[in-house]
Design a protein around this motif. Sequence first.
Motif, PDB file in Angstrom:
ATOM      1  N   LEU B  22      -0.810  -4.244  -8.499  1.00 52.08           N
ATOM      2  CA  LEU B  22       0.294  -5.072  -8.001  1.00 52.08           C
ATOM      3  C   LEU B  22       1.471  -4.201  -7.561  1.00 52.08           C
ATOM      4  CD1 LEU B  22       0.235  -8.074 -10.519  1.00 52.08           C
ATOM      5  CD2 LEU B  22      -0.590  -8.017  -8.152  1.00 52.08           C
ATOM      6  N   GLU B  23       1.738  -3.131  -8.304  1.00 46.51           N
ATOM      7  CA  GLU B  23       2.815  -2.210  -7.906  1.00 46.51           C
ATOM      8  C   GLU B  23       2.566  -1.651  -6.505  1.00 46.51           C
ATOM      9  OE1 GLU B  23       3.324   1.046 -10.713  1.00 46.51           O
ATOM     10  OE2 GLU B  23       3.574  -0.486 -12.293  1.00 46.51           O
ATOM     11  N   HIS B  24       1.290  -1.546  -6.140  1.00 45.59           N
ATOM     12  CA  HIS B  24       0.952  -1.006  -4.828  1.00 45.59           C
ATOM     13  C   HIS B  24       0.685  -2.116  -3.803  1.00 45.59           C
ATOM     14  CE1 HIS B  24       0.463   2.608  -7.244  1.00 45.59           C
ATOM     15  NE2 HIS B  24       0.548   3.292  -6.110  1.00 45.59           N
ATOM     16  N   GLY B  25       1.232  -3.276  -4.069  1.00 47.51           N
ATOM     17  CA  GLY B  25       1.089  -4.367  -3.088  1.00 47.51           C
ATOM     18  C   GLY B  25      -0.218  -5.131  -3.198  1.00 47.51           C
ATOM     19  N   GLY B  26      -0.938  -4.963  -4.298  1.00 47.44           N
ATOM     20  CA  GLY B  26      -2.235  -5.603  -4.470  1.00 47.44           C
ATOM     21  C   GLY B  26      -2.148  -7.126  -4.388  1.00 47.44           C
ATOM     22  N   TYR B  27      -3.183  -7.725  -3.898  1.00 44.69           N
ATOM     23  CA  TYR B  27      -3.361  -9.176  -3.732  1.00 44.69           C
ATOM     24  C   TYR B  27      -2.424  -9.798  -2.704  1.00 44.69           C
ATOM     25  CZ  TYR B  27      -6.830  -9.014  -7.371  1.00 44.69           C
ATOM     26  OH  TYR B  27      -7.946  -8.718  -8.080  1.00 44.69           O
ATOM     27  N   SER B  28      -1.592  -8.973  -2.022  1.00 39.92           N
ATOM     28  CA  SER B  28      -0.781  -9.571  -0.956  1.00 39.92           C
ATOM     29  C   SER B  28      -1.660  -9.875   0.256  1.00 39.92           C
ATOM     30  CB  SER B  28       0.393  -8.669  -0.573  1.00 39.92           C
ATOM     31  OG  SER B  28      -0.087  -7.391  -0.253  1.00 39.92           O
ATOM     32  N   SER B  29      -2.745  -9.120   0.431  1.00 39.07           N
ATOM     33  CA  SER B  29      -3.661  -9.419   1.541  1.00 39.07           C
ATOM     34  C   SER B  29      -4.376 -10.744   1.307  1.00 39.07           C
ATOM     35  CB  SER B  29      -4.705  -8.312   1.699  1.00 39.07           C
ATOM     36  OG  SER B  29      -4.087  -7.134   2.128  1.00 39.07           O
ATOM     37  N   LEU B  30      -4.723 -11.005   0.052  1.00 38.71           N
ATOM     38  CA  LEU B  30      -5.386 -12.283  -0.244  1.00 38.71           C
ATOM     39  C   LEU B  30      -4.430 -13.428   0.045  1.00 38.71           C
ATOM     40  CD1 LEU B  30      -7.718 -13.985  -1.343  1.00 38.71           C
ATOM     41  CD2 LEU B  30      -6.891 -13.539  -3.662  1.00 38.71           C
TER      42      LEU B  30
END
Lengths: 212, 431
Positions: B22-30
């Motif tokens: 999440l710190e690396h922008g995880g799940y923002s693509s989903l």
Amino acid sequence: MSFFTPENLGKAQVLVGLYPDKRSALIPLCHLAQGQHGHLSNEAMVEIAELLGIQPAEVMGTASFYDMLHTEEVGKYLVGVCTNVACMLGGGLELLEHASDVLGIPPGATTDDGMFTLEEVECVAHCDKAPCAQVNYRYFGPLADSDFDRLVDDLRSDRLSETVPPHGVLSRVFRDAPAMVPLEIIHQERRDMDEAKKARLAAQNQDAGGKQ
Amino acid sequence: MSTKIVTARVGVPDSYLLSTYLEHGGYSSLKKALAMTPEEVHAEVNASGMLGRGGAGFEAGRKWAMLKQDVVRYLVVNGDESEPSTFKDHLLVEQDPHQLVEGTLITAYAIGASRAFIYLRGEFALGLERVQAAINEAYAYGAVGRNIFGSGFSIDLVLQPGAGAYICGEETALIESLEGKRGFPRIKPPYFPAVIGLYGAPTIVNNVETMSNIPWIIANGGKSFAALGKGRSTGTRLFALSGDVLRPGNYELEMTSKTFRELIFDPEFGGGLRDGRSVKAVIPGGVSAPWIGPDNLDLPLGQDEVAQAGSMLGSGSIIVIDDHSCAVRAAWRITKFFNRESCGQCTPCREGSGWIEKIMHRIELGSATESDLDLVLDVCDNIAPGLTWPPQQTTICVLGPSIPSSVVSAIKMFRDEFMIHIKEEGCPFVH
Ligand SMILES: Cc1cc2nc3c(=O)[nH]c(=O)nc-3n(C[C@H](O)[C@H](O)[C@H](O)COP(=O)(O)O)c2cc1C
Ligand code: SF4
Ligand code: FES
């Protein structure tokens, strides 16, 4: 008398419920049984068959296809030395010979004390650490002869029990919850999604037609 | 610095945890994908031109378009990775399981899957633990399950362990295995699981690395992906380099941006060979691929470039054999692998692999005669008539026709080495 402990029976029931067809849980259940008992016993196969609604012979017939499912007892530590080509170039065949000398058994055999079973294995996707070995599917490499001796020592004296559980225990992380969405609901949702998509495409086509 | 897509977080401490992701922008693509229509997501993947990373190199977007639109359809991720010398998916599942989970969920949305499965090689104990933990975290975070992120889209994601069988990487065998059966490849036609797959329903099978690229494609757009590489070879690939090099390992490179020579010798990558040694042969694309010689080292690492040289980029693995290693021994060991892993359904594959293994072993040990060389080629010709590349298929799956690749390459390139084994009754190399 049931084979699975109450805790594992709970896990087994979660597994069986994950699939549109129960039989898909066959391999996961075999791993669960091996985790409990070290290998896949007849009692385990009978119970797995019951859980899946198939014959014990079908469980046996499927399990016998797979290298990791052992219907005979194996040692506490299943040591697999890789001799496939990348490891071979790094000395894998020689490492297997050394392992055989140190453990005093040929590949395929188990030491008298039931501690070690030795196997020659195919590539285990650890080729950048050639030559490598797996112990109960935990990876070590690159292994010079002396590294291998130390590894065996550490295993004998239980210094690696954290990293290498006894044979049969594969994943120590289980699914938290059963499947969350009943398939009937999903199928209704998908029907709606597909209808909406068709409508969008039709509208697009009409737009395109209008512009011509 | 070249672009890193699938290995961007490899090396970051605790890269496999949700918090790190999440710190690396995880799940923002989903989230982004769920705000798009499934067709729009599909269009981005089409625009990326990404070829599947499992070996066959089929365009991902085109495969998805072939999916028969029955109400019930499935997504199965192929993480069986057992092609000898391929160890890229192993890295991805251990180091960045959330990226895989996110890519899988985006794909499931784009194709409208009823349920998604990640089939992982049974031997990946740590990988199984990491992916299951990631799935558990993703459920708790609301990224999978009912009404994902409030979008109205729901799906369950299931991790399936294999149990030790190379052949289960072949997509129809994988489906059989996932159905709780022996891993026997299915008879074709039907050629594509996209028509008849899991439980008889249309099914998309994609590789772990293919899925791991999806979040980046959605975040940055298919066009940005297509801007990397050249021709049909878009994006990056994770090359697994092994054998006689100083720095074996996984290297993610923009496709076609480097040559074999650069990958092998650059100090940043392979770091070259041991002192005084030279490259004798390279096996690109896994042991099913024909070998290439030192004269081909300046080929760029691209799909069509390697195909034009008469081999394949396949699974993206590259084995280097130097001039102190024995070609006969390497080819023999590869045949032994195929013999062990043949599922036994087809006679040419089951019997042929055994015969070739026996003869090759005899040559390596020094008890063969000159006619054995012709005999081995004859058996190869019976498995893949004409010994062409790509091979003719006489069997249910392409494992069979892959068996001759190494043997035929080795005999073509190093016939004199075979003759020395025969004449001097033994292997001239020290090992
Ligand atoms: C013998 C054999 C083994 C295979 N092993 C794998 C494998 O381990 N992993 C994989 O992704 N594909 C493997 N494949 C290719 C799959 O059949 C399939 O093409 C691939 O999973 C599709 O994914 P992709 O389109 O994303 O590349 C194998 C094929 C054959 C014939
Ligand atoms: S070619 Fe070999 S592995 Fe493939 S189905 Fe036939 S016997 Fe099995
Ligand atoms: S060749 Fe030994 S791990 Fe791959």
